[in-house]
Design a protein around this motif. Structure first.
Motif, PDB file in Angstrom:
ATOM      1  N   LYS A 140       0.851  -1.180   0.000  1.00  0.00           N
ATOM      2  CA  LYS A 140       0.000   0.000   0.000  1.00  0.00           C
ATOM      3  C   LYS A 140       0.891   1.234   0.000  1.00  0.00           C
ATOM      4  O   LYS A 140       1.891   1.281   0.695  1.00  0.00           O
ATOM      5  N   LEU A 142       1.027   5.111   0.987  1.00  0.00           N
ATOM      6  CA  LEU A 142       0.361   6.102   1.836  1.00  0.00           C
ATOM      7  C   LEU A 142       0.747   7.512   1.388  1.00  0.00           C
ATOM      8  O   LEU A 142       1.647   7.689   0.567  1.00  0.00           O
ATOM      9  N   SER A 143       0.102   8.502   1.948  1.00  0.00           N
ATOM     10  CA  SER A 143       0.415   9.885   1.585  1.00  0.00           C
ATOM     11  C   SER A 143       1.791  10.272   2.126  1.00  0.00           C
ATOM     12  O   SER A 143       2.257   9.715   3.108  1.00  0.00           O
ATOM     13  N   ASP A 146       5.099   7.464   1.948  1.00  0.00           N
ATOM     14  CA  ASP A 146       5.262   6.285   2.795  1.00  0.00           C
ATOM     15  C   ASP A 146       4.673   5.065   2.105  1.00  0.00           C
ATOM     16  O   ASP A 146       3.689   5.167   1.374  1.00  0.00           O
ATOM     17  N   ARG A 148       3.720   0.704   2.759  1.00  0.00           N
ATOM     18  CA  ARG A 148       3.598  -0.448   3.654  1.00  0.00           C
ATOM     19  C   ARG A 148       4.219  -1.647   2.966  1.00  0.00           C
ATOM     20  O   ARG A 148       3.841  -1.996   1.841  1.00  0.00           O
ATOM     21  N   PRO A 160       5.684   2.268   8.713  1.00  0.00           N
ATOM     22  CA  PRO A 160       5.800   2.336   7.252  1.00  0.00           C
ATOM     23  C   PRO A 160       7.182   2.809   6.855  1.00  0.00           C
ATOM     24  O   PRO A 160       7.880   3.471   7.624  1.00  0.00           O
TER      25      PRO A 160
END
Length: 165
Positions: A140, A142-143, A146, A148, A160
């Motif tokens: 995944k 992220l904003s 970052d 995962r 993360p």
């Protein structure tokens, strides 16, 4: 300012005075002003009076004390303005830095290497130890850059990781 290295301790007060009385780009004010709430009087202004010195010398003492009190009350507002100026300066620096940053083009499902920055206290391999750890699947994004990453068992790392890792 000095001819040899033995004179530098005598020159430190002059260097500090210059630093404290010059305007900082980040704050838009001098450090002296942010501490004391008024601009410093340069030593040369005592010999050759400036307009500021002439005006203050003609003001009655009671009026000068009241003006100084008012300027000290406004000091918090000046410091707040300096804080806003710092934030704007940081955003300007961030924009300039981010112009040079190139996106990596990583998307979910890609295999990536993760930098191995956590070194053991004693690593006998020294500079020959690997800088990267295994292949990881980007699970995944992220904003803020970052990602995962799950380990080989499918469990996500505690924190993360950043794209730069």
């Amino acid at each position: 300012m000095s001819d040899n290295y033995k004179e530098w301790p005598e020159k430190i007060p002059f260097a500090l005075w210059g630093y404290r009385t010059s305007i900082r780009t980040a704050t838009g004010a001098t450090p002296y002003y942010l501490v004391y709430g008024m601009e410093a009087v340069q030593p040369v202004e005592l010999e050759v009076p400036s307009l500021m010195i002439l005006l203050e010398s003609q003001v009655p003492e009671a009026d000068w004390v009241q003006a100084r009190y008012d300027s000290l009350i406004m000091l918090d507002e000046c410091r707040l303005n300096a804080s806003y100026h710092v934030q704007l300066y940081q955003k300007r620096i961030e924009r300039a830095f981010n112009k040079k940053v190139k996106p990596k083009g990583i998307s979910e499902g890609d295999l990536v290497l993760k930098s191995d920055r956590a070194s053991l206290p004693i690593d006998l391999r020294g500079k020959f130890k690997p800088n990267w750890a295994g292949l990881y699947l980007v699970k995944k994004i992220l904003s803020g850059g970052d990602v995962r990453l799950p380990d080989s068992d499918g469990n996500h790392f505690k924190n993360p990781s950043n794209f730069d890792q």
